[in-house]
Design a protein around this motif. Sequence first.
Motif, short mmCIF file in Angstrom:
data_model
loop_
_atom_site.label_atom_id
_atom_site.label_comp_id
_atom_site.label_asym_id
_atom_site.label_seq_id
_atom_site.Cartn_x
_atom_site.Cartn_y
_atom_site.Cartn_z
N ARG A 144 1.22 4.92 -9.27
CA ARG A 144 -0.20 4.61 -9.39
C ARG A 144 -0.50 3.59 -10.49
O ARG A 144 -1.50 2.88 -10.43
N LYS A 181 0.82 -1.20 0.00
CA LYS A 181 0.00 0.00 0.00
C LYS A 181 0.86 1.26 0.00
O LYS A 181 0.48 2.28 -0.53
N LYS A 206 -5.64 2.76 -1.44
CA LYS A 206 -5.22 4.16 -1.51
C LYS A 206 -3.74 4.19 -1.18
O LYS A 206 -3.31 3.68 -0.14
#
Length: 122
Positions: free
Chosen positions: A41, A23, A60
């Motif tokens: 990303r 993450k 996220k």
Amino acid sequence: VKKGDADIEGLTDTMLPRRLGPKRANHIRKLFSLDKKDDVRKFVVRRDCPDKKKKSKAPKIQRLITPQLLQRKRHQKAVIRKRMQAGKEAKEEYMKRLAEYHQELKEAKANEVAKKKGKKTD
């Protein structure tokens, strides 16, 4: 824990891939051996949702440096700089006023001494 002689069917005989990926931005970079310039990303480990068609979930990303974060950081530093400048100007103003006050006190005391000396000679 020791492994037994035979594998348990459906439990130890198959290797499943990890369900979740990293993450944190730097952990993603480490996993895919990316540079700082690469866009993290695009490399996030996504997983498909079986109940919804053409949907996938991704975490996220934490500690991701975005233009908005840099702008916020610049703004905070500018606020601090402005506050320091205002404090410096206020200090200069105060020191100037304090010097004037001390000068006034000195003049008042000199006048008092002059008056006393004037009275003593009479």
